[in-house]
Design a protein around this motif. Structure first.
Motif, PDB file in Angstrom:
ATOM      1  N   VAL A  35       0.656  -1.311   0.047  1.00  0.00           N
ATOM      2  CA  VAL A  35      -0.035  -0.036  -0.036  1.00  0.00           C
ATOM      3  C   VAL A  35       0.764   1.317   0.036  1.00  0.00           C
ATOM      4  O   VAL A  35       1.844   1.305   0.653  1.00  0.00           O
ATOM      5  N   LEU A  36       0.448   2.394  -0.939  1.00  0.00           N
ATOM      6  CA  LEU A  36       1.545   3.423  -1.070  1.00  0.00           C
ATOM      7  C   LEU A  36       0.383   4.569  -0.610  1.00  0.00           C
ATOM      8  O   LEU A  36      -0.487   4.792  -0.761  1.00  0.00           O
ATOM      9  N   GLY A  37       1.016   5.218   0.409  1.00  0.00           N
ATOM     10  CA  GLY A  37       0.125   6.318   1.073  1.00  0.00           C
ATOM     11  C   GLY A  37      -0.585   5.390   2.134  1.00  0.00           C
ATOM     12  O   GLY A  37      -0.147   4.580   2.543  1.00  0.00           O
ATOM     13  N   SER A  38      -1.932   6.074   2.099  1.00  0.00           N
ATOM     14  CA  SER A  38      -2.823   5.058   3.072  1.00  0.00           C
ATOM     15  C   SER A  38      -3.843   4.235   2.502  1.00  0.00           C
ATOM     16  O   SER A  38      -3.996   3.345   3.317  1.00  0.00           O
ATOM     17  N   ARG A  39      -3.721   4.095   1.037  1.00  0.00           N
ATOM     18  CA  ARG A  39      -4.996   3.215   0.719  1.00  0.00           C
ATOM     19  C   ARG A  39      -4.801   2.801  -0.670  1.00  0.00           C
ATOM     20  O   ARG A  39      -5.546   1.896  -1.062  1.00  0.00           O
ATOM     21  N   VAL A  40      -3.968   3.155  -1.323  1.00  0.00           N
ATOM     22  CA  VAL A  40      -3.759   3.025  -2.837  1.00  0.00           C
ATOM     23  C   VAL A  40      -2.619   1.937  -3.160  1.00  0.00           C
ATOM     24  O   VAL A  40      -1.630   1.787  -2.340  1.00  0.00           O
ATOM     25  N   PHE A  41      -2.873   0.767  -3.749  1.00  0.00           N
ATOM     26  CA  PHE A  41      -1.783   0.123  -4.262  1.00  0.00           C
ATOM     27  C   PHE A  41      -1.998  -0.355  -5.973  1.00  0.00           C
ATOM     28  O   PHE A  41      -2.807   0.048  -6.505  1.00  0.00           O
ATOM     29  N   PHE A  42      -1.014  -1.034  -6.371  1.00  0.00           N
ATOM     30  CA  PHE A  42      -1.055  -1.379  -7.730  1.00  0.00           C
ATOM     31  C   PHE A  42      -0.993  -2.885  -7.835  1.00  0.00           C
ATOM     32  O   PHE A  42      -0.610  -3.507  -7.088  1.00  0.00           O
ATOM     33  N   GLU A  43      -1.424  -3.376  -9.174  1.00  0.00           N
ATOM     34  CA  GLU A  43      -1.723  -4.836  -9.172  1.00  0.00           C
ATOM     35  C   GLU A  43      -1.022  -4.875 -10.781  1.00  0.00           C
ATOM     36  O   GLU A  43      -1.268  -3.979 -11.377  1.00  0.00           O
ATOM     37  N   VAL A  44      -0.481  -6.171 -10.976  1.00  0.00           N
ATOM     38  CA  VAL A  44      -0.145  -6.404 -12.479  1.00  0.00           C
ATOM     39  C   VAL A  44      -0.893  -7.822 -12.632  1.00  0.00           C
ATOM     40  O   VAL A  44      -0.669  -8.603 -12.037  1.00  0.00           O
ATOM     41  N   VAL A  45      -1.492  -7.685 -13.807  1.00  0.00           N
ATOM     42  CA  VAL A  45      -2.500  -8.983 -14.012  1.00  0.00           C
ATOM     43  C   VAL A  45      -1.958  -9.435 -15.518  1.00  0.00           C
ATOM     44  O   VAL A  45      -1.756  -8.698 -16.258  1.00  0.00           O
ATOM     45  N   GLN A  46      -2.009 -11.000 -15.740  1.00  0.00           N
ATOM     46  CA  GLN A  46      -1.748 -11.262 -17.067  1.00  0.00           C
ATOM     47  C   GLN A  46      -2.972 -12.249 -17.078  1.00  0.00           C
ATOM     48  O   GLN A  46      -3.323 -13.066 -16.423  1.00  0.00           O
ATOM     49  N   ARG A  47      -3.963 -12.163 -18.168  1.00  0.00           N
ATOM     50  CA  ARG A  47      -4.982 -13.042 -18.534  1.00  0.00           C
ATOM     51  C   ARG A  47      -4.453 -13.873 -19.656  1.00  0.00           C
ATOM     52  O   ARG A  47      -4.035 -13.351 -20.476  1.00  0.00           O
ATOM     53  N   ILE A  48      -4.899 -15.201 -19.390  1.00  0.00           N
ATOM     54  CA  ILE A  48      -4.452 -16.177 -20.430  1.00  0.00           C
ATOM     55  C   ILE A  48      -6.074 -16.948 -20.855  1.00  0.00           C
ATOM     56  O   ILE A  48      -6.768 -17.326 -20.071  1.00  0.00           O
ATOM     57  N   GLY A  49      -6.206 -16.821 -22.208  1.00  0.00           N
ATOM     58  CA  GLY A  49      -7.556 -17.376 -22.778  1.00  0.00           C
ATOM     59  C   GLY A  49      -8.635 -16.248 -22.344  1.00  0.00           C
ATOM     60  O   GLY A  49      -8.438 -15.062 -22.247  1.00  0.00           O
ATOM     61  N   GLY A  50      -9.832 -16.955 -21.800  1.00  0.00           N
ATOM     62  CA  GLY A  50     -10.933 -16.138 -21.762  1.00  0.00           C
ATOM     63  C   GLY A  50     -11.187 -15.860 -20.231  1.00  0.00           C
ATOM     64  O   GLY A  50     -12.368 -15.594 -19.912  1.00  0.00           O
ATOM     65  N   TYR A  51     -10.110 -15.813 -19.406  1.00  0.00           N
ATOM     66  CA  TYR A  51     -10.305 -15.691 -17.929  1.00  0.00           C
ATOM     67  C   TYR A  51     -10.873 -14.195 -17.712  1.00  0.00           C
ATOM     68  O   TYR A  51     -10.336 -13.165 -18.148  1.00  0.00           O
ATOM     69  N   ALA A  52     -12.102 -13.872 -17.192  1.00  0.00           N
ATOM     70  CA  ALA A  52     -12.545 -12.765 -17.163  1.00  0.00           C
ATOM     71  C   ALA A  52     -12.897 -12.320 -15.728  1.00  0.00           C
ATOM     72  O   ALA A  52     -13.446 -11.257 -15.405  1.00  0.00           O
ATOM     73  N   GLY A  53     -12.444 -13.118 -14.641  1.00  0.00           N
ATOM     74  CA  GLY A  53     -12.604 -12.805 -13.269  1.00  0.00           C
ATOM     75  C   GLY A  53     -11.409 -11.719 -12.861  1.00  0.00           C
ATOM     76  O   GLY A  53     -10.766 -11.042 -13.522  1.00  0.00           O
ATOM     77  N   PHE A  54     -11.297 -11.706 -11.405  1.00  0.00           N
ATOM     78  CA  PHE A  54     -10.407 -10.915 -10.848  1.00  0.00           C
ATOM     79  C   PHE A  54      -9.512 -11.437  -9.824  1.00  0.00           C
ATOM     80  O   PHE A  54      -8.949 -10.970  -8.731  1.00  0.00           O
ATOM     81  N   GLY A  55      -9.615 -12.925  -9.614  1.00  0.00           N
ATOM     82  CA  GLY A  55      -8.720 -13.605  -8.750  1.00  0.00           C
ATOM     83  C   GLY A  55      -9.220 -13.576  -7.370  1.00  0.00           C
ATOM     84  O   GLY A  55      -8.436 -13.337  -6.394  1.00  0.00           O
ATOM     85  N   ALA A  56     -10.843 -13.299  -7.301  1.00  0.00           N
ATOM     86  CA  ALA A  56     -11.425 -13.202  -6.062  1.00  0.00           C
ATOM     87  C   ALA A  56     -10.642 -14.113  -4.665  1.00  0.00           C
ATOM     88  O   ALA A  56     -10.851 -13.700  -3.773  1.00  0.00           O
ATOM     89  N   ALA A  57     -10.544 -15.426  -5.249  1.00  0.00           N
ATOM     90  CA  ALA A  57      -9.960 -16.392  -4.308  1.00  0.00           C
ATOM     91  C   ALA A  57      -8.613 -15.827  -3.659  1.00  0.00           C
ATOM     92  O   ALA A  57      -8.392 -16.352  -2.522  1.00  0.00           O
ATOM     93  N   ASN A  58      -7.941 -15.144  -4.266  1.00  0.00           N
ATOM     94  CA  ASN A  58      -6.779 -14.701  -3.723  1.00  0.00           C
ATOM     95  C   ASN A  58      -6.734 -13.336  -2.954  1.00  0.00           C
ATOM     96  O   ASN A  58      -5.693 -13.017  -2.399  1.00  0.00           O
ATOM     97  N   ALA A  59      -7.867 -12.627  -2.929  1.00  0.00           N
ATOM     98  CA  ALA A  59      -8.059 -11.164  -2.345  1.00  0.00           C
ATOM     99  C   ALA A  59      -7.586 -11.431  -0.827  1.00  0.00           C
ATOM    100  O   ALA A  59      -6.896 -10.468  -0.415  1.00  0.00           O
ATOM    101  N   PRO A  60      -8.166 -12.455  -0.037  1.00  0.00           N
ATOM    102  CA  PRO A  60      -8.013 -12.588   1.277  1.00  0.00           C
ATOM    103  C   PRO A  60      -6.260 -12.772   1.764  1.00  0.00           C
ATOM    104  O   PRO A  60      -5.858 -11.960   2.755  1.00  0.00           O
ATOM    105  N   VAL A  61      -5.698 -13.228   0.693  1.00  0.00           N
ATOM    106  CA  VAL A  61      -4.291 -13.425   0.969  1.00  0.00           C
ATOM    107  C   VAL A  61      -3.451 -12.010   0.859  1.00  0.00           C
ATOM    108  O   VAL A  61      -2.596 -11.678   1.369  1.00  0.00           O
ATOM    109  N   ARG A  62      -4.044 -11.384  -0.169  1.00  0.00           N
ATOM    110  CA  ARG A  62      -3.396 -10.197  -0.383  1.00  0.00           C
ATOM    111  C   ARG A  62      -3.825  -9.135   0.778  1.00  0.00           C
ATOM    112  O   ARG A  62      -2.828  -8.526   1.375  1.00  0.00           O
TER     113      ARG A  62
END
Ligand SMILES: O=C(O)c1ccc(O)c(O)c1
Ligand SMILES: [Mg+2]
Length: 598
Positions: A558-585
């Motif tokens: 987290v940079l400052g108090s609330r913002v961060f960056f993500e890098v994503v690579q989509r392969i094929g037709g994956y249209a989600g956001f990796g919700a299963a991984n959000a709690p780990v983050r």
């Protein structure tokens, strides 16, 4: 709306918070033509029925319905006598109000019996009493009615009663929550549909009364097909108002002016879906042009992080303290005049920015003071419509090129922006982006995060070039929850997430470390090939897979108090956001905050 708009729009006072005066003021200010007066709102009001009538007239509101009158039909004679007496008192009241239609909902009373003939006979009697005073009775099947709980059953009784002052009230919630086929409505003559109440709802597997009393939503905010439903009702020839009746725990506490605007937006958007006169069609949104951060108090931290992620400061605004950072088609604007370390604006490329603004304004989006190409989203984020690289109105022309070159770490553009919404405005925000911007909502998902359940809903254009992910705590957060307050992030695209992670880490980027337990679990759940798993583990890259494709992604701190960056690579037709991984983050971000405090 243009004068030719044939639709009358109404709202039940039960949808809005406050006293009756608050509710009427808010309904009028949002442009409603009429109201349904909910009995409790009147009973607790110091205004006399005559005062209410005058007040509505002064506000330009008609009183389209008085409701509800309960537990009337199919009862023994002594109960009938007392019910008729009760009805006569309410008819007196309606005459003073100047309301000509009363809603009678199907009985839940232990006094009632399962006898359609008796119900029809007694409703006939009630309708003839109403008719003597020029009033009408609209009979509504509650989904939890004791014997009458489907619209077709209520229609059989109304037909059997056969009185001109007796018709139906159709309520989309009661019909659609029961899974009844609304196409059957088409056989009812429009003259027998006395009133139409509209509510959407999320799909919940729960007791239908609780579902109705706590979770109704305005059309377009839930999972029901309101357009199809209203299409069937209009096909009968019904020409009364489209009136909202939404019982919702959040709206009951919300600023009624704001909720009434949200409600009106839902009807305007519904009208568009029905092919009725409405705003200009939504121009195509073709991509994330840029995302602006209010960086006055954390410019150094953000600039260092962007540099390590391979961005260069490509331009300086000609007249404002604003910098353009770019890599490929990924652009971040740092506005150092504003503070807060938050996402302050979304720049979206539109095939016609002027029409995009005109449409948003017609759908009641506030135009930003001082910038007529931008509107304000419900959480205060500015939405700017632009045309990157076009001949006219190219926002990039406002920036003086610096000549600084990007180091480059393989980023090609912006995949999505993720905005945590204030608890009270999540449904409003989803409808705003759907209607004003013409984006499509994806199904709502929920996941268990370290500090409570998180509900998530993305809106996208059909080609997935613009993706906005909206998140909210599923319950109002308590004081303890010490996660990142209202986190927001920008996700950039890479064609090779692992190579990008390597390059960024080598450049000293503040990337988030992911614990070994995650990779052991990933191996157990999805069994990625061992070489891939080793790479993911070595570079703290997360992974997801579904029937359409694969998803590799990683985060910064987290940079400052609330913002961060993500890098994503989509392969094929994956249209989600990796919700299963959000709690780990979230847990990893939490650990860093604790470490920083020590
Ligand atoms: O929840 C109720 O009791 C109730 C009352 C009136 C209505 O029109 C309705 O749909 C529900
Ligand atoms: Mg109703």
């Amino acid at each position: 709306m243009p004068a030719a708009d044939p639709v009358r729009r109404g709202i039940a006072t039960v949808c809005l918070s406050g006293t009756l005066e608050d509710k009427l003021d808010a309904a009028a200010a949002a442009g409603f033509d009429g109201v349904e007066i909910f009995e409790n709102d009147l009973v607790v009001s110091p205004l006399s029925p005559d005062d209410i009538r005058r007040r509505c007239a002064d506000l330009g509101l008609t009183i389209d319905l008085y409701q509800p009158f309960r537990d009337f039909e199919a009862v023994p004679p002594d109960v009938l006598a007392s019910n008729l007496r009760r009805a006569e008192r309410k008819f007196d009241l309606m005459q003073r109000l100047g309301a000509d239609t009363v809603l009678v909902c199907s009985s839940v009373s232990p006094d009632a019996v399962d006898d359609d003939d008796l119900a029809a006979e007694q409703l006939h009697l009630l309708a003839s009493r109403a008719a003597e005073r020029g009033l009408r009775v609209a009979y509504e099947a509650l989904a939890w009615g004791r014997f009458v709980n489907t619209y077709d059953h209520s229609w059989r009784i109304v037909r059997r009663a056969d009185h001109p002052a007796l018709g139906l009230c159709l309520d989309s919630f009661h019909v659609l929550s029961k899974g009844s086929d609304p196409a059957g409505i088409r056989v009812i003559p429009g003259s027998k549909v006395f009133f139409l109440q509209l509510a959407d709802a999320p799909r919940l597997d729960m007791d239908v009364l609780q579902w109705s009393r706590h979770h109704r939503l305005f059309p377009g905010q839930g999972a029901f097909d309101l357009t199809g439903f209203v299409g069937h009702v209009l096909a009968t020839g019904y020409d009364g108002p489209l009136s909202l009746e939404v019982f919702n725990d959040v709206f009951r506490q919300a600023d009624p002016h704001r909720a009434a605007v949200d409600a009106m937006r839902s009807l305007l958007s519904l009208q568009e879906g029905l092919g009725l006169p409405g705003p200009p069609a939504a121009p195509e949104l073709t991509g994330h042009a840029f995302t602006e951060l209010a960086a006055g108090d954390c410019r150094g931290e953000l600039a260092d992080a962007l540099t390590a992620l391979g961005f260069a400061r490509a331009g300086r605004h000609r007249s404002k303290p604003v910098e353009l950072w770019q890599q490929g088609e990924a652009r971040v604007v740092l506005n150092t005049a504003d503070r807060g370390g938050r996402i302050s604006a979304l720049g979206l490329d539109s095939s016609d920015p002027e029409i995009s603004v005109e449409r948003a304004e017609k759908l009641l989006a506030p135009i930003l003071p001082g910038d007529d190409s931008a509107v304000s989203a419900p959480d205060g984020t500015a939405v700017l419509f632009c045309r990157t690289g076009g001949e006219q109105a190219d926002w990039l022309a406002d920036f003086e090129p610096t000549g600084e070159a990007a180091g480059g770490a393989g980023l090609t553009g912006t995949d999505h922006v993720s905005l945590t919404q204030p608890f009270d405005h999540f449904d409003e925000a989803a409808l705003f982006y759907r209607s004003a911007l013409g984006l499509r909502p994806e199904p709502t998902t929920e996941f268990a995060a370290p500090f409570g359940l998180v509900r998530s809903r993305a809106v996208t254009d059909p080609a997935h070039r613009v993706r906005i992910e909206l998140n909210v705590a599923a319950l109002r957060r308590g004081d303890w929850a010490p996660g990142v307050p209202d986190p927001q992030h920008i996700a950039f695209t890479s064609d090779d997430a692992i190579a990008s992670a390597k390059a960024m880490r080598a450049a000293g980027a503040p990337l988030l470390e992911i614990p070994a337990n995650y990779y052991d679990d990933l191996d157990a759940r999805l069994a990625p090939p061992p070489e891939l798993l080793a790479d993911l583990r070595a570079h703290s890259v997360l992974y997801d897979r579904d029937e359409h494709g694969e998803f590799l992604h990683f985060y910064t701190r987290v940079l400052g108090s609330r913002v961060f960056f993500e890098v994503v690579q989509r392969i094929g037709g994956y249209a989600g956001f990796g919700a299963a991984n959000a709690p780990v983050r979230m847990a990893a971000h939490r650990r860093l905050r604790l470490a920083r405090r020590d």
